[in-house]
Structure formats: structure tokens, C-alpha cells
Design an enzyme around this catalytic site. Sequence first.
Site, PDB file in Angstrom:
ATOM      1  N   ASP A  44      -8.380  27.564   7.627  1.00 22.58           N
ATOM      2  CA  ASP A  44      -8.289  28.574   6.568  1.00 22.58           C
ATOM      3  C   ASP A  44      -6.832  28.854   6.234  1.00 22.58           C
ATOM      4  OD1 ASP A  44      -9.889  30.982   5.137  1.00 22.58           O
ATOM      5  OD2 ASP A  44      -7.966  31.728   5.892  1.00 22.58           O
ATOM      6  N   TYR A  49       0.107  32.024   1.745  1.00 23.68           N
ATOM      7  CA  TYR A  49       0.652  31.866   3.109  1.00 23.68           C
ATOM      8  C   TYR A  49       1.825  30.895   3.111  1.00 23.68           C
ATOM      9  CZ  TYR A  49      -3.974  33.724   4.508  1.00 23.68           C
ATOM     10  OH  TYR A  49      -5.113  34.479   4.644  1.00 23.68           O
ATOM     11  N   LYS A  74      -6.875  29.603  -0.892  1.00 24.39           N
ATOM     12  CA  LYS A  74      -7.167  30.773  -1.742  1.00 24.39           C
ATOM     13  C   LYS A  74      -6.192  30.879  -2.907  1.00 24.39           C
ATOM     14  CE  LYS A  74      -8.268  33.088   2.616  1.00 24.39           C
ATOM     15  NZ  LYS A  74      -7.225  32.631   3.538  1.00 24.39           N
ATOM     16  N   HIS A 107      -8.418  35.287  -3.640  1.00 22.15           N
ATOM     17  CA  HIS A 107      -7.862  35.958  -2.462  1.00 22.15           C
ATOM     18  C   HIS A 107      -8.009  37.485  -2.513  1.00 22.15           C
ATOM     19  CE1 HIS A 107      -4.484  35.304   0.743  1.00 22.15           C
ATOM     20  NE2 HIS A 107      -5.262  36.305   1.077  1.00 22.15           N
TER      21      HIS A 107
HETATM   22  P1  NAP Z   1      -6.209  37.803  14.144  1.00 23.03           P
HETATM   23  O1  NAP Z   1      -6.769  36.434  14.222  1.00 23.03           O
HETATM   24  O2  NAP Z   1      -7.103  38.982  14.211  1.00 23.03           O
HETATM   25  O3  NAP Z   1      -5.132  38.021  15.263  1.00 23.03           O
HETATM   26  C1  NAP Z   1      -4.071  37.148  15.477  1.00 23.03           C
HETATM   27  C2  NAP Z   1      -3.219  37.745  16.594  1.00 23.03           C
HETATM   28  O4  NAP Z   1      -3.951  37.707  17.841  1.00 23.03           O
HETATM   29  C3  NAP Z   1      -1.951  37.013  16.800  1.00 23.03           C
HETATM   30  O5  NAP Z   1      -0.955  37.971  17.124  1.00 23.03           O
HETATM   31  C4  NAP Z   1      -2.251  36.121  18.012  1.00 23.03           C
HETATM   32  O6  NAP Z   1      -1.064  35.901  18.750  1.00 23.03           O
HETATM   33  C5  NAP Z   1      -3.208  36.977  18.792  1.00 23.03           C
HETATM   34  N1  NAP Z   1      -4.177  36.180  19.572  1.00 23.03           N
HETATM   35  C6  NAP Z   1      -4.930  35.146  19.127  1.00 23.03           C
HETATM   36  N2  NAP Z   1      -5.744  34.691  20.094  1.00 23.03           N
HETATM   37  C7  NAP Z   1      -5.486  35.443  21.178  1.00 23.03           C
HETATM   38  C8  NAP Z   1      -6.014  35.441  22.501  1.00 23.03           C
HETATM   39  N3  NAP Z   1      -6.966  34.582  22.867  1.00 23.03           N
HETATM   40  N4  NAP Z   1      -5.516  36.365  23.375  1.00 23.03           N
HETATM   41  C9  NAP Z   1      -4.569  37.234  23.011  1.00 23.03           C
HETATM   42  N5  NAP Z   1      -4.029  37.281  21.776  1.00 23.03           N
HETATM   43  C10 NAP Z   1      -4.487  36.389  20.867  1.00 23.03           C
HETATM   44  O7  NAP Z   1      -5.331  37.963  12.797  1.00 23.03           O
HETATM   45  P2  NAP Z   1      -5.142  37.211  11.427  1.00 23.03           P
HETATM   46  O8  NAP Z   1      -4.316  35.992  11.608  1.00 23.03           O
HETATM   47  O9  NAP Z   1      -4.649  38.222  10.468  1.00 23.03           O
HETATM   48  O10 NAP Z   1      -6.615  36.793  10.968  1.00 23.03           O
HETATM   49  C11 NAP Z   1      -7.168  35.509  11.188  1.00 23.03           C
HETATM   50  C12 NAP Z   1      -7.152  34.686   9.912  1.00 23.03           C
HETATM   51  O11 NAP Z   1      -7.868  35.332   8.873  1.00 23.03           O
HETATM   52  C13 NAP Z   1      -5.763  34.492   9.297  1.00 23.03           C
HETATM   53  O12 NAP Z   1      -4.951  33.585   9.996  1.00 23.03           O
HETATM   54  C14 NAP Z   1      -6.119  34.064   7.900  1.00 23.03           C
HETATM   55  O13 NAP Z   1      -6.502  32.713   7.863  1.00 23.03           O
HETATM   56  C15 NAP Z   1      -7.290  35.002   7.601  1.00 23.03           C
HETATM   57  N6  NAP Z   1      -6.867  36.248   6.924  1.00 23.03           N
HETATM   58  C16 NAP Z   1      -7.281  36.443   5.630  1.00 23.03           C
HETATM   59  C17 NAP Z   1      -6.937  37.602   4.955  1.00 23.03           C
HETATM   60  C18 NAP Z   1      -7.409  37.778   3.555  1.00 23.03           C
HETATM   61  O14 NAP Z   1      -6.918  38.688   2.862  1.00 23.03           O
HETATM   62  N7  NAP Z   1      -8.327  36.976   3.091  1.00 23.03           N
HETATM   63  C19 NAP Z   1      -6.159  38.582   5.578  1.00 23.03           C
HETATM   64  C20 NAP Z   1      -5.741  38.367   6.898  1.00 23.03           C
HETATM   65  C21 NAP Z   1      -6.123  37.216   7.550  1.00 23.03           C
HETATM   66  P3  NAP Z   1      -0.368  34.450  18.915  1.00 23.03           P
HETATM   67  O15 NAP Z   1      -0.404  33.755  17.577  1.00 23.03           O
HETATM   68  O16 NAP Z   1       1.005  34.791  19.373  1.00 23.03           O
HETATM   69  O17 NAP Z   1      -1.183  33.729  19.955  1.00 23.03           O
END
Ligand code: NAP
Length: 283
Positions: A44, A49, A74, A107
Site C-alpha cells: 500500500d 508518500y 492513491k 486518498h
Molecule cells: P501503523 O502501521 O499503525 O504504525 C506504524 C508504527 O508502528 C511505526 O512507528 C512502526 O515502527 C511501529 N511498529 C510496526 N510494527 C511494530 C511491532 N511489531 N512492534 C512494535 N512497533 C511496531 O501506522 P501507519 O504507517 O500510519 O499505518 C499503516 C499504513 O496505512 C501506512 O503505512 C499507509 O500505507 C496506510 N495509511 C493510510 C492513510 C490514509 O489516509 N489512507 C493514513 C495513514 C496510513 P518501525 O517502523 O520503527 O518498526
Amino acid sequence: MQKVILNNGVEMPIIGFGVYQIKDANECEQSVYDALMAGYRLIDTAAAYQNEEAVGRAIKRSGVPREELFITTKLWVQDAGYESAKKAFAKSLEKLQLDYLDLYLIHQPFGDVYGSWRAMEELYHEGKIRSIGVSNFQMDRLVDLILHNEVTPAVNQVETHPFCQQIKGATLMKEYNVQIESWGPFAEGRNNMFHNGVLVSLAEKYQKSVAQVILRWLTQREVVVIPKSVHKERIIENFNIFDFDLSIEDMETIAALDMKQSSFFSHNDPEIVKALGTTRFEI
Ligand code: NAP
């Protein structure tokens, strides 16, 4: 690989890898490569990004056959509208080094989303996108888009995690046959998610990590998840969630953590609409 079936029959992996905030190109390429080697097939990304090229390089380097992959990107607000959306789609495809997309999402629900949707419907009918959907659409906007267009979005990607569970939204999406996809499954660690007492005790009970318990809870609800990490061991850990099931009682225990509001911001807040609606990227 566990999959969900979208409203047009296309199969989508229930777990994928998200690359938001992996700005460094080498780090992004390596993380996506590690994810593909770990077995992820859904990636994704988003034009906003600014890492589509790195994702494309990782895909190429992995050697995973194209038909095994499910690639999502997106359309950002600055490119909303019929003509702009078509151009933005072509650019994304080129950066990803692909000749078709598996899922293309609007998006944010801002700008000329109707113009964008018409362009996306055409690209979908031409076979350049296997499924089209939206992101961050509150239920009123989602229903409006469904009622007044030909193609119903296959997916709505919205903030979904233990503190913002989207129970009502998920029920309505099911009614309209729109697949819910969680962004921010860990709320990026906000509200001390990884150290929450309830989640820590469930992790101990199942001999899993808090991250695995959260991802299993979401996938047991049939919510598609796309956790992000730049650490190989966490990338692998987050993918290994199908060798246990949470009991109904434990699912209910997590349900009680719902705060029924975003851990980030509200898409109804005029300041946020302004901020997101006027943010421009070098795309
Ligand atoms: P998330 O996946 O909720 O959290 C990522 C955070 O958690 C990072 O700081 C990561 O650290 C940490 N983490 C990951 N796995 C872990 C584990 N097993 N143990 C401990 N910490 C862990 O946040 P997100 O990246 O915002 O959301 C996921 C995806 O959703 C995004 O990458 C993106 O593709 C999508 N997204 C979409 C929107 C939208 O508006 N459509 C908005 C936000 C996100 P490290 O990287 O340092 O390991």
C-alpha cells in the site's frame, strides 16, 4: 494467504504492507523487499508518500510474479478531477514500473471527487485498474458516492484500530458491499497502544506480541490490515498472525477499548479540510 473477495470478484490479501512515512528511498525499497520476501503480496503506497519509485524498484528486485501481487496506490487532492486524475494515474503507474494497478484509491474525500471517480471508472473499464475505491470517506460521503455513480467503491480505507474501531462504519460498509481496510492498525503507537494493559495481558495469554494480537483481532473481524515497519523482524512478526485465534470473549475484551474517535484528527474539522485540501506534493 488469507484473502477477502471484493464486490467485483477480485481477491485481495487480508494482510499487506504499508509504506507511509518511509521517506528515505533506500529504506523504503529495502523494507518493501523484506516484506515481499517475508510473504506479503499486498503493498500500500500513495502518490503523496513520494515513494512509489522505491516501491517499484523493490517489486522488480523481488522477482515475485506480477499476478501474485496486489498493488495499491492513491490519488492525492491536488490531482482531483477528471483530467488531472488520469494524468496522476499514468504518473503513478510509470513510477511503480507497472502496466496495471490492483487498487486505486481516492486518498481524501476533498476536491472534485466526482471528476476523479469518473476517470477511475473509465480506467477500471479499460482494464488498467482491477478495482477502484476510496479512503477516509465518512459514511455520508461514501453513501453519496455510491448512490450517484455507476461503480460502487470496492474498498474504503479508514483509520481502524482498538481505540477507533469503526463498528458502525464497518456494518454500513458491509451493507453496501464495500470492503473495510484499516490504516494505522497500531495508531502509530499513539495512546500508548503497544503498552496498553489489556493488550499486553492478551499478548501474554496467547504468547504473541501486542502487534500480533491487534492484527489478529482486526483480521478476525475481516478488516484488511496494512501495518508499516522499517524493521525486518517486525515486518516478519506482523505477518505471522494466522497460527492462533482470539476467543469470542477476548474479541469482546478488545471491543471494550473503543474510544469511538480518531487518535489523529477529524476529517470533519474545517481546519483539517483546509490543511489536507491545500497540501501539495512534488508528484
Ligand atoms: P501503523 O502501521 O499503525 O504504525 C506504524 C508504527 O508502528 C511505526 O512507528 C512502526 O515502527 C511501529 N511498529 C510496526 N510494527 C511494530 C511491532 N511489531 N512492534 C512494535 N512497533 C511496531 O501506522 P501507519 O504507517 O500510519 O499505518 C499503516 C499504513 O496505512 C501506512 O503505512 C499507509 O500505507 C496506510 N495509511 C493510510 C492513510 C490514509 O489516509 N489512507 C493514513 C495513514 C496510513 P518501525 O517502523 O520503527 O518498526
